[in-house]
Write a protein that holds these residues in place. Structure first.
Motif, PDB file in Angstrom:
ATOM      1  N   GLU A  48       0.868  -1.165   0.000  1.00 12.46           N
ATOM      2  CA  GLU A  48       0.000   0.000   0.000  1.00 12.46           C
ATOM      3  C   GLU A  48       0.911   1.223   0.000  1.00 12.46           C
ATOM      4  OE1 GLU A  48      -3.177   1.423  -0.700  1.00 12.46           O
ATOM      5  OE2 GLU A  48      -3.791  -0.324   0.456  1.00 12.46           O
ATOM      6  N   TYR A 118     -12.544   0.943   0.876  1.00 14.13           N
ATOM      7  CA  TYR A 118     -13.491   2.062   0.823  1.00 14.13           C
ATOM      8  C   TYR A 118     -14.880   1.648   1.320  1.00 14.13           C
ATOM      9  CZ  TYR A 118     -10.543   5.568  -1.335  1.00 14.13           C
ATOM     10  OH  TYR A 118      -9.566   6.501  -1.551  1.00 14.13           O
TER      11      TYR A 118
ATOM     12  N   TYR B   2      15.308  -0.844  39.688  1.00 12.56           N
ATOM     13  CA  TYR B   2      15.202  -1.299  38.308  1.00 12.56           C
ATOM     14  C   TYR B   2      13.746  -1.449  37.881  1.00 12.56           C
ATOM     15  CZ  TYR B   2      19.898  -2.138  36.721  1.00 12.56           C
ATOM     16  OH  TYR B   2      21.157  -1.971  36.263  1.00 12.56           O
ATOM     17  N   ARG B   3      12.990  -1.970  38.846  1.00  9.01           N
ATOM     18  CA  ARG B   3      11.571  -2.179  38.560  1.00  9.01           C
ATOM     19  C   ARG B   3      10.898  -0.843  38.214  1.00  9.01           C
ATOM     20  NH1 ARG B   3       8.409  -6.594  39.367  1.00  9.01           N
ATOM     21  NH2 ARG B   3      10.045  -7.634  40.477  1.00  9.01           N
ATOM     22  N   LEU B   6      11.737   0.155  34.782  1.00  7.11           N
ATOM     23  CA  LEU B   6      11.038  -0.731  33.863  1.00  7.11           C
ATOM     24  C   LEU B   6       9.599  -0.269  33.668  1.00  7.11           C
ATOM     25  CD1 LEU B   6      11.444  -3.446  32.364  1.00  7.11           C
ATOM     26  CD2 LEU B   6      10.405  -4.558  34.317  1.00  7.11           C
ATOM     27  N   SER B   9       9.414   2.895  31.636  1.00  6.57           N
ATOM     28  CA  SER B   9       9.613   2.771  30.190  1.00  6.57           C
ATOM     29  C   SER B   9       8.358   2.221  29.508  1.00  6.57           C
ATOM     30  CB  SER B   9      10.819   1.885  29.884  1.00  6.57           C
ATOM     31  OG  SER B   9      10.501   0.554  30.194  1.00  6.57           O
ATOM     32  N   PHE B  10       7.572   1.483  30.270  1.00  9.52           N
ATOM     33  CA  PHE B  10       6.357   0.954  29.670  1.00  9.52           C
ATOM     34  C   PHE B  10       5.195   1.944  29.748  1.00  9.52           C
ATOM     35  CE2 PHE B  10       8.401  -3.112  29.482  1.00  9.52           C
ATOM     36  CZ  PHE B  10       7.845  -3.637  28.341  1.00  9.52           C
ATOM     37  N   PRO B  56      -6.063   5.900  -1.623  1.00  8.08           N
ATOM     38  CA  PRO B  56      -6.379   4.545  -1.192  1.00  8.08           C
ATOM     39  C   PRO B  56      -5.750   4.187   0.161  1.00  8.08           C
ATOM     40  CG  PRO B  56      -5.572   4.555  -3.445  1.00  8.08           C
ATOM     41  CD  PRO B  56      -5.368   5.925  -2.906  1.00  8.08           C
ATOM     42  N   ALA B  57      -4.584   4.773   0.439  1.00 11.43           N
ATOM     43  CA  ALA B  57      -3.895   4.421   1.675  1.00 11.43           C
ATOM     44  C   ALA B  57      -4.745   4.692   2.915  1.00 11.43           C
ATOM     45  CB  ALA B  57      -2.571   5.167   1.766  1.00 11.43           C
ATOM     46  N   CYS B  58      -5.498   5.803   2.893  1.00  8.87           N
ATOM     47  CA  CYS B  58      -6.322   6.035   4.081  1.00  8.87           C
ATOM     48  C   CYS B  58      -7.813   5.961   3.778  1.00  8.87           C
ATOM     49  CB  CYS B  58      -5.964   7.333   4.785  1.00  8.87           C
ATOM     50  SG  CYS B  58      -5.392   8.650   3.779  1.00  8.87           S
ATOM     51  N   GLY B  59      -8.166   5.664   2.535  1.00 11.34           N
ATOM     52  CA  GLY B  59      -9.579   5.524   2.221  1.00 11.34           C
ATOM     53  C   GLY B  59     -10.321   6.843   2.164  1.00 11.34           C
ATOM     54  N   ASP B  60      -9.607   7.910   1.802  1.00  4.58           N
ATOM     55  CA  ASP B  60     -10.225   9.236   1.706  1.00  4.58           C
ATOM     56  C   ASP B  60     -10.730   9.507   0.298  1.00  4.58           C
ATOM     57  OD1 ASP B  60      -9.402   9.549   4.252  1.00  4.58           O
ATOM     58  OD2 ASP B  60      -7.884  11.069   3.849  1.00  4.58           O
ATOM     59  N   GLY B  83     -13.041  11.965   4.962  1.00  3.29           N
ATOM     60  CA  GLY B  83     -11.740  11.457   5.337  1.00  3.29           C
ATOM     61  C   GLY B  83     -11.315  11.993   6.677  1.00  3.29           C
ATOM     62  N   VAL B 123       3.394  12.082   8.550  1.00  2.00           N
ATOM     63  CA  VAL B 123       2.468  10.998   8.182  1.00  2.00           C
ATOM     64  C   VAL B 123       1.200  11.514   7.526  1.00  2.00           C
ATOM     65  CG1 VAL B 123       3.174   9.231   9.823  1.00  2.00           C
ATOM     66  CG2 VAL B 123       1.519  10.963  10.538  1.00  2.00           C
ATOM     67  N   HIS B 126       0.417  13.243   2.826  1.00  2.29           N
ATOM     68  CA  HIS B 126      -0.347  12.800   1.659  1.00  2.29           C
ATOM     69  C   HIS B 126      -1.740  13.435   1.625  1.00  2.29           C
ATOM     70  CE1 HIS B 126      -1.340   9.810   4.798  1.00  2.29           C
ATOM     71  NE2 HIS B 126      -2.540   9.924   4.285  1.00  2.29           N
TER      72      HIS B 126
END
Lengths: 133, 180
Positions: A48, A118, B2-3, B6, B9-10, B56-60, B83, B123, B126
């Motif tokens: 795509e 679509y 450390y915990r 950890l 980071s999550f 087509p990539a985002c269906g707009d 869109g 992003v 387009h």
């Protein structure tokens, strides 16, 4: 606990997280006919492309018109009717996509999968509006 | 200790996601919430050009229409986009941008200008490209409509003459050679 043990635990944790995320993605892909088709096409080197353009005025007009009808629909009955009609188109297109993939007709399969995308977008818009009432 | 790192980071991706909701530039939001020039122009009108494009990539899907006056200037613009917010904002911005321009000027507008103006993230580039394609497609449609006119001049008065020629065939001969 030794810090070495902690490092190991951390690594195990991130591996598990990555695997679980991959498994989720795989499951979602298997669930969706569109994602399945896109995955198979990608395996054939057909990706795509973000900058790809759709320049089939007839198809765009068809999509535009249905989207407009959904937007203008003011009662549940009309929306349900439009959504049902669209769902039939979706089923038909899914059938076409799988047949074309079976035939290894990649180019046509890609076109059909774009169409499916679509139509699914229309379905989403219709459902969203139905649930809004 | 450390915990704690950890967990941190999550936890951070969620935080970014939450901030992500506000990543849209206020201009995008303004054009999205109050899109300018939404609607349609009669597409069979001879002075109207219709651009239909899709990503087509985002269906707009996007429809952009221009009305061109006798001086060759875009006097009216309407659009309809189904869109994402960026696609709606890009086309809305485009309609404001091209009004009052000549076709050549309008055709020169680059998607980078829209992207910059609306501060679109990479992003969403387009989406601005779609708006650029839409205006070009509308200009192309208008020009191809014009070129199909049997008259070399595009004055409103001359169009009437064309309509007469279809009924009275004697007048036609003088105009027809210039057509081809």
């Amino acid at each position: 606990m030794s810090s070495r043990h902690m490092v190991t635990e951390r690594r195990t944790f991130s591996i598990a997280a990555a695997q679980s995320s991959q498994l989720n993605k795989a499951y979602q892909t298997l669930l969706s006919p569109l994602l399945r088709a896109e995955y198979i096409l990608a395996k054939q080197g057909i990706y795509e492309d973000e900058n790809e353009k759709l320049e089939d005025p007839e198809f765009i007009t068809e999509i535009m018109d249905i989207r407009q009808e959904i937007e203008d629909a003011s009662d549940d009955e009309t929306l349900t009717r439009l959504s049902k009609k669209n769902k039939e188109k979706i089923d038909l297109t899914i059938g076409q996509v799988s047949q074309l993939i079976q035939d290894r007709n990649w180019k046509a399969a890609k076109t059909a999968s774009t169409r499916l995308k679509y139509l699914l977008g229309i379905d989403k818009a219709a459902e969203k509006k139905i649930h809004h009432y | 200790m450390y915990r704690a790192t950890l967990l941190k980071s999550f936890a951070s991706p969620t935080k970014t996601l939450r901030i992500g909701a506000r990543l849209y530039h206020e201009k995008v939001i303004s054009h999205y919430e109050q899109p300018r020039n939404v609607g349609s122009l009669p597409k069979t009108d001879i002075d109207v050009g219709t651009g239909l494009v899709g990503a087509p990539a985002c269906g707009d899907v996007m429809k952009l229409q221009i009305r061109v006056n006798e001086k060759g200037i875009i006097s009216d613009v309407k659009f309809k986009t189904f869109g994402c917010g960026s696609a709606i904002a890009s086309s809305s911005y485009m309609t404001e941008r091209v009004k009052g321009l000549t076709l050549d000027e309008a055709g020169k507008i680059k998607n980078t200008e829209i992207a910059k103006e609306l501060a679109l993230p990479p992003v969403k580039l387009h989406c601005s490209m779609l708006a650029e394609d839409a205006i070009r497609s509308a200009i192309r449609d208008y020009r191809s409509k014009r070129s199909k006119l049997p008259e070399t001049q595009s004055n409103a008065g001359f169009i009437n003459v064309t309509q007469n020629t279809t009924t009275g065939e004697t007048v036609t001969s003088s105009n027809l050679p210039s057509t081809s």
